[in-house]
Design a protein around this motif. Structure first.
Motif, short mmCIF file in Angstrom:
data_model
loop_
_atom_site.label_atom_id
_atom_site.label_comp_id
_atom_site.label_asym_id
_atom_site.label_seq_id
_atom_site.Cartn_x
_atom_site.Cartn_y
_atom_site.Cartn_z
N VAL A 1 0.84 -1.19 0.00
CA VAL A 1 0.00 0.00 0.00
C VAL A 1 0.88 1.24 0.00
O VAL A 1 0.64 2.20 -0.75
N CYS B 1 1.38 5.91 -0.97
CA CYS B 1 1.92 6.83 0.04
C CYS B 1 3.31 7.38 -0.31
O CYS B 1 3.67 8.48 0.08
N CYS C 1 4.46 10.99 -1.73
CA CYS C 1 4.72 12.13 -0.85
C CYS C 1 5.72 11.80 0.25
O CYS C 1 6.58 12.60 0.58
N ALA D 1 5.11 16.41 4.10
CA ALA D 1 4.86 15.06 4.62
C ALA D 1 6.06 14.59 5.45
O ALA D 1 7.21 14.80 5.04
N PRO D 2 5.80 13.99 6.62
CA PRO D 2 6.93 13.42 7.38
C PRO D 2 7.58 12.33 6.53
O PRO D 2 6.92 11.43 6.03
N ALA E 1 -1.98 18.68 3.72
CA ALA E 1 -1.91 18.49 2.26
C ALA E 1 -2.21 17.04 1.88
O ALA E 1 -2.23 16.71 0.70
N ALA F 1 -0.49 0.17 6.22
CA ALA F 1 0.46 1.11 5.62
C ALA F 1 0.94 2.12 6.66
O ALA F 1 2.11 2.49 6.69
N VAL F 2 0.00 2.56 7.52
CA VAL F 2 0.38 3.51 8.57
C VAL F 2 1.40 2.86 9.50
O VAL F 2 2.42 3.47 9.85
C1 HEC Z 1 -0.38 14.00 -1.32
C2 HEC Z 1 0.75 13.61 -0.51
C3 HEC Z 1 0.51 12.49 0.50
C4 HEC Z 1 0.15 11.20 0.25
C5 HEC Z 1 -0.15 10.53 -1.08
C6 HEC Z 1 0.11 10.54 1.54
N1 HEC Z 1 0.44 11.42 2.53
FE1 HEC Z 1 0.53 11.02 4.51
N2 HEC Z 1 0.97 12.97 4.89
C7 HEC Z 1 1.13 13.95 3.94
C8 HEC Z 1 1.35 15.23 4.61
C9 HEC Z 1 1.58 16.56 3.95
C10 HEC Z 1 1.30 14.96 6.00
C11 HEC Z 1 1.45 15.96 7.15
C12 HEC Z 1 0.05 16.44 7.48
C13 HEC Z 1 0.06 17.47 8.60
O1 HEC Z 1 0.45 17.12 9.72
O2 HEC Z 1 -0.36 18.59 8.34
C14 HEC Z 1 1.06 13.52 6.13
C15 HEC Z 1 0.96 12.88 7.34
C16 HEC Z 1 0.78 11.53 7.50
C17 HEC Z 1 0.71 10.83 8.76
C18 HEC Z 1 0.79 11.49 10.14
C19 HEC Z 1 -0.60 11.92 10.51
C20 HEC Z 1 -0.66 12.63 11.83
O3 HEC Z 1 -1.75 12.59 12.46
O4 HEC Z 1 0.32 13.23 12.25
C21 HEC Z 1 0.53 9.52 8.48
C22 HEC Z 1 0.40 8.39 9.49
C23 HEC Z 1 0.50 9.38 7.07
N3 HEC Z 1 0.64 10.61 6.48
C24 HEC Z 1 0.33 8.19 6.42
C25 HEC Z 1 0.12 8.07 5.06
C26 HEC Z 1 -0.20 6.83 4.40
C27 HEC Z 1 -0.31 5.49 5.09
C28 HEC Z 1 -0.37 7.11 3.09
C29 HEC Z 1 -0.74 6.14 1.98
C30 HEC Z 1 -1.94 5.38 2.17
C31 HEC Z 1 -0.15 8.54 2.92
N4 HEC Z 1 0.15 9.07 4.13
C32 HEC Z 1 -0.21 9.21 1.71
C33 HEC Z 1 1.09 13.80 2.58
C34 HEC Z 1 0.71 12.63 1.93
#
Ligand code: HEC
Length: 140
Positions: free
Chosen positions: A49, A54, A57, A65-66, A95, A112-113
Motif C-alpha cells: 500500500v 503513500c 509524498c 509530509a513526514p 496536504a 500502511a500507517v
Molecule cells: C499528497 C501527498 C501524501 C500522500 C499521497 C500521503 N500522505 Fe501522509 N501525509 C502527507 C502530509 C503533507 C502529512 C502531514 C500532514 C500534517 O500534519 O499537516 C502527512 C501525514 C501523514 C501521517 C501522520 C498523521 C498525523 O496525524 O500526524 C501519516 C500516518 C500518514 N501521512 C500516512 C500516510 C499513508 C499510510 C499514506 C498512503 C496510504 C499517505 N500518508 C499518503 C502527505 C501525503
C-alpha cells in the motif's frame, strides 16, 4: 438470483413500482458485487500500500509530509498513538487527502500507517487481519 426473480415476475406491475423494484434490485446487486470483490481480493501488505499510495509524498517528504525513516519527524506523530495516525490518514490531514475512499480498505491503510510509522522509529504491532469469514458489515 434475487435480481432474476424480480425481473422475471410474470405480471406487469404499475410502471413506478417496477422502477422501484428495479432500483432495489440494482442496489442489491451492487452491494453484492462490492462485498464479493472485498472478500476475494487478497489484502495488500503495508509495504504494498505504501508503494502504491503513500510513497509519492512520504518518500521524499514533499508538501510537508513526514519523510519515510525520518525518526525526528515521526516521533511526535507516533507519540499521538496509532489510532490518531490511522484517522488522519483515512480522513486526510493538511496536504494529505483522504486515503480511505481509494483502492484500499481501511485495514490496508492501517497496515500502511504501521509500516510507515515503524520505519520512522515506531513500534506498533502488525494489525490483525479482519476475519474473512465473518459477515460483511452492513452497507449503505
Ligand atoms: C499528497 C501527498 C501524501 C500522500 C499521497 C500521503 N500522505 Fe501522509 N501525509 C502527507 C502530509 C503533507 C502529512 C502531514 C500532514 C500534517 O500534519 O499537516 C502527512 C501525514 C501523514 C501521517 C501522520 C498523521 C498525523 O496525524 O500526524 C501519516 C500516518 C500518514 N501521512 C500516512 C500516510 C499513508 C499510510 C499514506 C498512503 C496510504 C499517505 N500518508 C499518503 C502527505 C501525503
Amino acid at each position: 438470483m434475487l435480481v432474476t426473480l424480480v425481473l422475471q415476475k410474470p405480471f406487469a406491475p404499475a410502471p413506478d413500482l417496477a422502477a422501484q423494484e428495479l432500483a432495489a434490485a440494482e442496489r442489491l446487486q451492487r452491494v453484492g458485487t462490492v462485498a464479493l470483490r472485498e472478500a476475494t481480493r487478497e489484502l495488500r501488505t503495508g509495504q504494498q500500500v505504501y508503494q502504491a499510495a503513500c510513497m509519492a509524498c512520504h518518500a521524499a517528504g514533499v508538501v510537508g509530509a513526514p519523510k519515510f525513516g525520518d525518526a525526528a519527524a515521526w516521533a511526535p506523530r507516533i507519540g499521538a498513538g496509532l489510532e490518531r495516525l490511522v484517522t488522519s490518514t483515512l480522513q486526510g490531514k493538511g496536504a494529505m487527502g483522504a486515503q480511505g475512499g481509494g483502492a484500499f480498505s481501511d485495514f490496508e491503510i492501517k497496515r500502511a500507517v504501521v509500516y510507515l510509522a515503524n520505519a520512522g522509529g515506531g513500534n506498533f504491532p502488525e494489525p490483525v487481519a479482519p476475519d474473512a469469514t465473518a459477515a460483511p458489515a452492513p452497507q449503505q
